[in-house]
Design an enzyme around this catalytic site. Sequence first.
Site, PDB file in Angstrom:
ATOM      1  N   GLN A  92      42.612  21.732 -79.132  1.00 57.44           N
ATOM      2  CA  GLN A  92      42.192  23.128 -78.978  1.00 57.44           C
ATOM      3  C   GLN A  92      42.683  23.658 -77.631  1.00 57.44           C
ATOM      4  OE1 GLN A  92      37.787  23.553 -80.389  1.00 57.44           O
ATOM      5  NE2 GLN A  92      38.108  21.442 -79.806  1.00 57.44           N
ATOM      6  N   ASN A  93      43.200  22.761 -76.799  1.00 53.60           N
ATOM      7  CA  ASN A  93      43.579  23.156 -75.443  1.00 53.60           C
ATOM      8  C   ASN A  93      44.888  23.940 -75.436  1.00 53.60           C
ATOM      9  OD1 ASN A  93      41.356  21.720 -74.782  1.00 53.60           O
ATOM     10  ND2 ASN A  93      42.433  19.955 -73.936  1.00 53.60           N
ATOM     11  N   HIS A 124      44.815  26.513 -80.902  1.00 58.71           N
ATOM     12  CA  HIS A 124      44.523  27.808 -80.282  1.00 58.71           C
ATOM     13  C   HIS A 124      45.708  28.366 -79.490  1.00 58.71           C
ATOM     14  CE1 HIS A 124      39.975  26.714 -80.580  1.00 58.71           C
ATOM     15  NE2 HIS A 124      40.493  27.063 -81.732  1.00 58.71           N
ATOM     16  N   CYS A 136      55.385  39.139 -78.271  1.00 63.22           N
ATOM     17  CA  CYS A 136      55.589  40.586 -78.223  1.00 63.22           C
ATOM     18  C   CYS A 136      54.624  41.249 -79.208  1.00 63.22           C
ATOM     19  CB  CYS A 136      57.048  40.906 -78.571  1.00 63.22           C
ATOM     20  SG  CYS A 136      57.341  42.677 -78.710  1.00 63.22           S
ATOM     21  N   CYS A 148      58.094  42.851 -72.949  1.00 61.55           N
ATOM     22  CA  CYS A 148      59.085  42.121 -73.751  1.00 61.55           C
ATOM     23  C   CYS A 148      60.486  42.435 -73.208  1.00 61.55           C
ATOM     24  CB  CYS A 148      58.963  42.549 -75.210  1.00 61.55           C
ATOM     25  SG  CYS A 148      60.242  41.856 -76.269  1.00 61.55           S
ATOM     26  N   GLY A 195      35.983  15.272 -76.015  1.00 60.40           N
ATOM     27  CA  GLY A 195      35.860  16.320 -74.998  1.00 60.40           C
ATOM     28  C   GLY A 195      35.773  17.726 -75.532  1.00 60.40           C
ATOM     29  N   ASN A 200      32.581  11.778 -75.337  1.00 60.96           N
ATOM     30  CA  ASN A 200      32.099  12.980 -74.652  1.00 60.96           C
ATOM     31  C   ASN A 200      31.080  12.549 -73.596  1.00 60.96           C
ATOM     32  OD1 ASN A 200      30.952  15.650 -74.027  1.00 60.96           O
ATOM     33  ND2 ASN A 200      31.864  16.302 -75.966  1.00 60.96           N
ATOM     34  N   GLU A 231      28.361  14.136 -73.262  1.00 60.74           N
ATOM     35  CA  GLU A 231      27.033  14.438 -73.821  1.00 60.74           C
ATOM     36  C   GLU A 231      27.080  14.510 -75.349  1.00 60.74           C
ATOM     37  OE1 GLU A 231      27.394  19.252 -73.112  1.00 60.74           O
ATOM     38  OE2 GLU A 231      26.658  17.999 -71.459  1.00 60.74           O
TER      39      GLU A 231
HETATM   40  C1  BJW Z   1      34.029  15.888 -71.254  1.00 54.57           C
HETATM   41  C2  BJW Z   1      34.486  15.744 -69.972  1.00 54.57           C
HETATM   42  C3  BJW Z   1      35.141  14.569 -69.709  1.00 54.57           C
HETATM   43  C4  BJW Z   1      33.564  17.622 -70.034  1.00 54.57           C
HETATM   44  N1  BJW Z   1      35.295  13.670 -70.666  1.00 54.57           N
HETATM   45  N2  BJW Z   1      34.179  14.978 -72.202  1.00 54.57           N
HETATM   46  C5  BJW Z   1      32.123  29.927 -88.988  1.00 54.57           C
HETATM   47  C6  BJW Z   1      30.831  29.952 -88.532  1.00 54.57           C
HETATM   48  C7  BJW Z   1      30.506  30.651 -87.379  1.00 54.57           C
HETATM   49  C8  BJW Z   1      31.458  31.357 -86.659  1.00 54.57           C
HETATM   50  C9  BJW Z   1      32.744  31.308 -87.113  1.00 54.57           C
HETATM   51  C10 BJW Z   1      33.067  30.612 -88.249  1.00 54.57           C
HETATM   52  N3  BJW Z   1      34.418  30.737 -88.441  1.00 54.57           N
HETATM   53  C11 BJW Z   1      34.919  31.501 -87.475  1.00 54.57           C
HETATM   54  C12 BJW Z   1      33.925  31.858 -86.654  1.00 54.57           C
HETATM   55  C13 BJW Z   1      34.084  32.721 -85.462  1.00 54.57           C
HETATM   56  C14 BJW Z   1      34.634  31.975 -84.266  1.00 54.57           C
HETATM   57  C15 BJW Z   1      33.667  30.873 -83.830  1.00 54.57           C
HETATM   58  O1  BJW Z   1      33.845  29.711 -84.100  1.00 54.57           O
HETATM   59  N4  BJW Z   1      32.631  31.231 -83.107  1.00 54.57           N
HETATM   60  C16 BJW Z   1      31.648  30.244 -82.640  1.00 54.57           C
HETATM   61  C17 BJW Z   1      31.595  30.279 -81.104  1.00 54.57           C
HETATM   62  C18 BJW Z   1      30.341  30.510 -83.296  1.00 54.57           C
HETATM   63  N5  BJW Z   1      35.955  31.414 -84.555  1.00 54.57           N
HETATM   64  C19 BJW Z   1      37.016  32.167 -84.530  1.00 54.57           C
HETATM   65  O2  BJW Z   1      36.967  33.357 -84.287  1.00 54.57           O
HETATM   66  C20 BJW Z   1      38.345  31.490 -84.837  1.00 54.57           C
HETATM   67  N6  BJW Z   1      39.031  32.235 -85.806  1.00 54.57           N
HETATM   68  C21 BJW Z   1      38.774  32.137 -87.127  1.00 54.57           C
HETATM   69  O3  BJW Z   1      38.096  31.244 -87.574  1.00 54.57           O
HETATM   70  O4  BJW Z   1      39.366  33.120 -87.889  1.00 54.57           O
HETATM   71  C22 BJW Z   1      38.845  33.356 -89.181  1.00 54.57           C
HETATM   72  C23 BJW Z   1      37.463  34.000 -89.060  1.00 54.57           C
HETATM   73  C24 BJW Z   1      37.200  34.910 -88.076  1.00 54.57           C
HETATM   74  C25 BJW Z   1      35.920  35.466 -87.948  1.00 54.57           C
HETATM   75  C26 BJW Z   1      34.905  35.081 -88.824  1.00 54.57           C
HETATM   76  C27 BJW Z   1      35.193  34.149 -89.823  1.00 54.57           C
HETATM   77  C28 BJW Z   1      36.481  33.606 -89.941  1.00 54.57           C
HETATM   78  C29 BJW Z   1      39.229  31.491 -83.609  1.00 54.57           C
HETATM   79  C30 BJW Z   1      38.658  30.707 -82.510  1.00 54.57           C
HETATM   80  C31 BJW Z   1      39.526  30.818 -81.267  1.00 54.57           C
HETATM   81  C32 BJW Z   1      38.825  30.227 -80.074  1.00 54.57           C
HETATM   82  N7  BJW Z   1      39.530  30.459 -78.910  1.00 54.57           N
HETATM   83  C33 BJW Z   1      39.005  29.978 -77.649  1.00 54.57           C
HETATM   84  C34 BJW Z   1      39.436  30.931 -76.545  1.00 54.57           C
HETATM   85  C35 BJW Z   1      40.902  31.105 -76.466  1.00 54.57           C
HETATM   86  C36 BJW Z   1      41.175  31.858 -75.267  1.00 54.57           C
HETATM   87  C37 BJW Z   1      41.719  31.003 -74.173  1.00 54.57           C
HETATM   88  O5  BJW Z   1      41.749  29.797 -74.127  1.00 54.57           O
HETATM   89  O6  BJW Z   1      42.134  31.681 -73.298  1.00 54.57           O
HETATM   90  O7  BJW Z   1      39.471  28.648 -77.458  1.00 54.57           O
HETATM   91  S1  BJW Z   1      37.261  29.834 -77.540  1.00 54.57           S
HETATM   92  C38 BJW Z   1      37.280  28.489 -76.449  1.00 54.57           C
HETATM   93  O8  BJW Z   1      36.493  27.470 -77.089  1.00 54.57           O
HETATM   94  C39 BJW Z   1      38.736  27.980 -76.411  1.00 54.57           C
HETATM   95  C40 BJW Z   1      38.555  26.516 -76.716  1.00 54.57           C
HETATM   96  O9  BJW Z   1      39.730  25.950 -77.276  1.00 54.57           O
HETATM   97  C41 BJW Z   1      37.367  26.497 -77.651  1.00 54.57           C
HETATM   98  C42 BJW Z   1      36.661  25.178 -77.741  1.00 54.57           C
HETATM   99  O10 BJW Z   1      36.115  24.827 -76.525  1.00 54.57           O
HETATM  100  P1  BJW Z   1      36.013  23.293 -76.126  1.00 54.57           P
HETATM  101  O11 BJW Z   1      37.356  22.719 -76.006  1.00 54.57           O
HETATM  102  O12 BJW Z   1      35.092  22.618 -77.058  1.00 54.57           O
HETATM  103  O13 BJW Z   1      35.422  23.401 -74.653  1.00 54.57           O
HETATM  104  P2  BJW Z   1      33.891  23.488 -74.161  1.00 54.57           P
HETATM  105  O14 BJW Z   1      33.901  23.946 -72.764  1.00 54.57           O
HETATM  106  O15 BJW Z   1      33.076  24.235 -75.121  1.00 54.57           O
HETATM  107  O16 BJW Z   1      33.381  21.980 -74.225  1.00 54.57           O
HETATM  108  C43 BJW Z   1      33.837  20.979 -73.326  1.00 54.57           C
HETATM  109  C44 BJW Z   1      33.269  19.658 -73.771  1.00 54.57           C
HETATM  110  O17 BJW Z   1      33.872  18.640 -73.010  1.00 54.57           O
HETATM  111  C45 BJW Z   1      31.749  19.531 -73.555  1.00 54.57           C
HETATM  112  O18 BJW Z   1      31.169  18.975 -74.733  1.00 54.57           O
HETATM  113  C46 BJW Z   1      31.616  18.563 -72.388  1.00 54.57           C
HETATM  114  O19 BJW Z   1      30.471  17.726 -72.479  1.00 54.57           O
HETATM  115  C47 BJW Z   1      32.866  17.750 -72.552  1.00 54.57           C
HETATM  116  N8  BJW Z   1      33.396  17.180 -71.331  1.00 54.57           N
HETATM  117  N9  BJW Z   1      34.131  16.915 -69.250  1.00 54.57           N
HETATM  118  C48 BJW Z   1      34.765  13.933 -71.915  1.00 54.57           C
HETATM  119  N10 BJW Z   1      35.612  14.332 -68.440  1.00 54.57           N
END
Ligand code: BJW
Length: 256
Positions: A111-112, A129, A137, A158, A198, A224, A226
Amino acid sequence: MKIPGDLLDTIVNSKNVAALTGAGVSAESGVPTFRGEEGLWRNFRAEGFTTPEELATPEAFRRDPKLVWEWYDWRRTLIAPLKPNPGHLSLAKFEKRLKKKEEGRFTLVTQNVDGLHRLAGSADPVEMHGNIWFTRCVDEGTVRENRDAPLPQLPPLCPDCGAMVRPHIVWFGESLEPSVLERAYKAAQEAEVFFIIGTSAVVQPSASLAGIAKDAGAMVVEINLESTPVTSLVDLSLKGPSGVILPELLKMIESA
Ligand code: BJW
């Protein structure tokens, strides 16, 4: 670190492995995670801006492209000098080891958007992502690599048509690229062992991959600091930093 013998045997003997990584894997390289105390979301909110959940959307970009680009420019400048950590490097080594086996397959799904898995040597990561080092563009959809950090002009334009470009990233409410999604689902459905590392496992559709793998018969391993919403379904939960756990695990695999 203790792993039950039968589970370690499964990891060692499997030919088809997939891993889903999240921001936690890059945390030890110095890339801030999204959620939690030190997360990007909370700190950005503290600056008094619109909530980042609202900022990482196409609507926010239409409303104020310069503000959205300022956020990305800040992140790109922060990430530019950072290096892969032992977690990234172990995943790349694991992939190379597996690919030496007859019919061995390893799919890294991330996801990174920071590009650190590629820098570590992962051959062809599935970047769910997008990638912060690419722009798109808004008129023609042309995707280009752009490593300037900081960018000389915000928002950047662009070079072909002069329209604005946007980060080549999937924002909330946007669909993931179908080919990317297909590769991720296939990896989860076919893996014998599926690692989820993670990630807070709250963002869909990525978070559903562990359940898909489990339902298809994979052994699921979570790494993870946690517990997360998927912890209750995994076969093995390894608690600790991925930059420590993954090299240890690789050592155990190599000496088994
Ligand atoms: C360690 C550690 C160490 C720390 N060792 N571990 C179904 C149900 C409900 C909602 C939806 C659904 N389907 C779609 C949605 C809407 C939405 C969504 O999921 N919302 C939820 C928040 C509820 N999803 C979308 O909109 C997606 N699109 C989609 O599905 O389109 C169709 C659709 C749309 C709308 C409705 C229905 C269908 C697109 C999602 C795009 C997400 N983009 C982001 C931001 C991008 C911008 C950017 O990067 O600039 O991507 S969100 C952000 O979160 C980013 C990340 O990739 C993503 C995940 O985060 P991640 O990687 O899990 O990070 P953290 O910080 O949350 O967690 C870190 C973890 O690491 C923690 O657990 C720590 O404990 C651990 N950790 N240090 C090991 N050293």
